[in-house]
Design a protein around this motif. Sequence first.
Motif, PDB file in Angstrom:
ATOM      1  N   TYR A  40       1.986  -4.923  -0.396  1.00  0.00           N
ATOM      2  CA  TYR A  40       1.967  -3.585   0.004  1.00  0.00           C
ATOM      3  C   TYR A  40       2.007  -2.657  -1.097  1.00  0.00           C
ATOM      4  CZ  TYR A  40       2.591  -5.606   4.552  1.00  0.00           C
ATOM      5  OH  TYR A  40       2.071  -6.450   5.939  1.00  0.00           O
TER       6      TYR A  40
ATOM      7  N   PHE B  68      -1.324  -1.938  -2.985  1.00  0.00           N
ATOM      8  CA  PHE B  68      -1.920  -0.813  -2.183  1.00  0.00           C
ATOM      9  C   PHE B  68      -1.493   0.527  -2.488  1.00  0.00           C
ATOM     10  CE2 PHE B  68      -3.644  -4.715  -0.167  1.00  0.00           C
ATOM     11  CZ  PHE B  68      -4.927  -4.459  -0.093  1.00  0.00           C
TER      12      PHE B  68
ATOM     13  N   LEU C 255      -2.922   1.481  -5.786  1.00  0.00           N
ATOM     14  CA  LEU C 255      -4.152   2.202  -5.705  1.00  0.00           C
ATOM     15  C   LEU C 255      -4.292   3.324  -5.125  1.00  0.00           C
ATOM     16  CD1 LEU C 255      -7.131   0.387  -5.820  1.00  0.00           C
ATOM     17  CD2 LEU C 255      -7.021   0.541  -3.231  1.00  0.00           C
ATOM     18  N   LEU C 256      -3.618   3.749  -4.248  1.00  0.00           N
ATOM     19  CA  LEU C 256      -3.531   5.439  -3.961  1.00  0.00           C
ATOM     20  C   LEU C 256      -2.938   6.043  -4.871  1.00  0.00           C
ATOM     21  CD1 LEU C 256      -2.137   4.616  -0.167  1.00  0.00           C
ATOM     22  CD2 LEU C 256      -4.466   5.288  -1.092  1.00  0.00           C
TER      23      LEU C 256
ATOM     24  N   CYS D 211     -12.915   3.651  -4.828  1.00  0.00           N
ATOM     25  CA  CYS D 211     -11.988   2.600  -5.077  1.00  0.00           C
ATOM     26  C   CYS D 211     -11.097   2.597  -3.717  1.00  0.00           C
ATOM     27  CB  CYS D 211     -11.289   2.639  -6.119  1.00  0.00           C
ATOM     28  SG  CYS D 211     -11.568   2.039  -7.899  1.00  0.00           S
ATOM     29  N   LEU D 212     -11.104   3.687  -2.934  1.00  0.00           N
ATOM     30  CA  LEU D 212     -10.512   3.674  -1.803  1.00  0.00           C
ATOM     31  C   LEU D 212     -11.285   2.571  -0.639  1.00  0.00           C
ATOM     32  CD1 LEU D 212      -9.744   7.440  -1.009  1.00  0.00           C
ATOM     33  CD2 LEU D 212      -8.350   5.663  -1.821  1.00  0.00           C
TER      34      LEU D 212
ATOM     35  N   LEU E 237      -9.156  -0.334   0.403  1.00  0.00           N
ATOM     36  CA  LEU E 237      -8.326  -0.418   1.196  1.00  0.00           C
ATOM     37  C   LEU E 237      -8.579  -1.191   2.478  1.00  0.00           C
ATOM     38  CD1 LEU E 237      -7.100   3.404   1.228  1.00  0.00           C
ATOM     39  CD2 LEU E 237      -5.773   1.314   0.551  1.00  0.00           C
TER      40      LEU E 237
ATOM     41  N   THR F 287      -9.818  -3.979   2.585  1.00  0.00           N
ATOM     42  CA  THR F 287      -9.264  -5.456   2.314  1.00  0.00           C
ATOM     43  C   THR F 287      -7.775  -5.620   3.019  1.00  0.00           C
ATOM     44  OG1 THR F 287      -8.324  -5.089   0.097  1.00  0.00           O
ATOM     45  CG2 THR F 287     -10.552  -5.912   0.380  1.00  0.00           C
ATOM     46  N   LEU F 288      -7.015  -4.675   3.219  1.00  0.00           N
ATOM     47  CA  LEU F 288      -5.755  -4.761   3.574  1.00  0.00           C
ATOM     48  C   LEU F 288      -5.663  -5.467   5.014  1.00  0.00           C
ATOM     49  CD1 LEU F 288      -2.512  -4.143   3.248  1.00  0.00           C
ATOM     50  CD2 LEU F 288      -3.305  -1.725   4.439  1.00  0.00           C
TER      51      LEU F 288
ATOM     52  N   MET G 289      -8.257  -8.678  -3.245  1.00  0.00           N
ATOM     53  CA  MET G 289      -7.728  -7.630  -3.483  1.00  0.00           C
ATOM     54  C   MET G 289      -8.311  -7.098  -4.830  1.00  0.00           C
ATOM     55  SD  MET G 289      -3.767  -6.458  -3.718  1.00  0.00           S
ATOM     56  CE  MET G 289      -3.293  -7.881  -4.712  1.00  0.00           C
TER      57      MET G 289
ATOM     58  N   ARG H 293     -11.956  -4.349  -6.198  1.00  0.00           N
ATOM     59  CA  ARG H 293     -11.977  -3.319  -7.381  1.00  0.00           C
ATOM     60  C   ARG H 293     -12.848  -3.592  -8.327  1.00  0.00           C
ATOM     61  NH1 ARG H 293      -6.671  -4.468  -9.712  1.00  0.00           N
ATOM     62  NH2 ARG H 293      -6.379  -2.251 -10.169  1.00  0.00           N
TER      63      ARG H 293
END
Length: 316
Positions: free
Chosen positions: A243, A246, A249-250, A262-263, A266, A268-269, A299, A303
Motif C-alpha cells: 500500500y 501505491f 505513486l500518487l 502513470c495513474l 493504480l 494493478t491494485l 506493479m 510502470r
Amino acid sequence: MAIKKFMQLVEIKTKTASMIPFLFGTVYAIFRFHEFHVEHFLLMLFSLLSFDMATTALNNYYDYKKAARKHGYGYEVHNPIVSYKMKPTRVLLLLCILLLIAVGAGIVLFLRTDLLILLLGGLSFAVGILYSFGPIPISRMPLGEIFSGLFMGFVIMFISAYIQAGDRLASLTLQGGIAVLQVHLLEVILIFLVSIPAILGIANIMLANNICDIEEDIENKRYTLPVYIGKANALVLFKLMYYAAFVDLLVLFFVGVNPLLCLLVLVTLVPINKNIQRFTQQQTKQHTFGLAVKNFIMMNAARIAVLTVAIFMTQI
C-alpha cells in the motif's frame, strides 16, 4: 550441468527482481534525460545478470553446506543441489565462471564511464557476496529485506540511470589525488522516490520467502525478520509495504514527476490486493510464495510500460 539443473540452481525465475529495476532505471533515464547508450546497457545487463545468478547459486550452496537438518521442511525439494544431486565442486566451478563474467563486464563498463561506477559496482558486489557468505550472512539476519530492497530496488535503478545520464546525476573524479564527488541532489532524491515501489516489492519477495520458511529457518538457526517479529506482524508488514508503494505513486504524480498516464498503474491494485489476501490466508513456497513475485512484476512492469508509452508520445 544440464540447462534445467542450471536454471534451478540460479533460480532463473527470480531474476526479475534485478532485471525490472535495471530496465526501469534505463527507461526513466530516457524519459527524463533523453539519453540511451546501447553499449552501456548491454555491459550492465551481462554483469548484473551473471552476478545475480552467481549470488543465488552461492546462497543455495551455502544453505546446502550449513543446513542443520537435511530432512523434512521440503529441504530435499527446495534445495536444487540436493534435489538434482549436483556435485558441489561443479557448483563452485559454475560460481567462479559467473563471477568472472560479472566482474569482467563490470570492469569494461567502468572503463567506459567513470569512478562512481567502480565504487557503486564494487559495493554492490560486496553486499551480494556477504548476503550469502561469511560468518553471519545477511540472509540469516533480520536485515535481508532492507539490503535486498535498497540494493536491488534503488542502487540497481540508480546505476542503470547513471550509465545513461552521467554527470546529470552525479560524478566522481580524481583531482590532484583527491576524490571529488558531485551529486545533483534533487535528481538523486527523485530517483529514490521513483524506486520505492521496486524497493518495497523486492523487500516483500524476501519477506514472503522468510515467512514461508519460518519453521525451517528456526530449525537451521536463520534468524530472519519474521523469526524476530513473529508471523502475524510479518504478514501485516507484507500488506502495508504494498500500500505504501501505491501512495508513493500518487505523491510522485502530484509533485509532477510521474506523467498522468502513470495513474493507470493504480488498476494493478485490484489483483495485487487479491494476492495479498491469498498469501495472508496461506503461506507456502509451493502455493503462495509466487504471489509476491507476481505482485512485484505487475506493479513495476506496469510502470515501465506506461513510462515507455509516455516516451513515444513525447516523440510524436
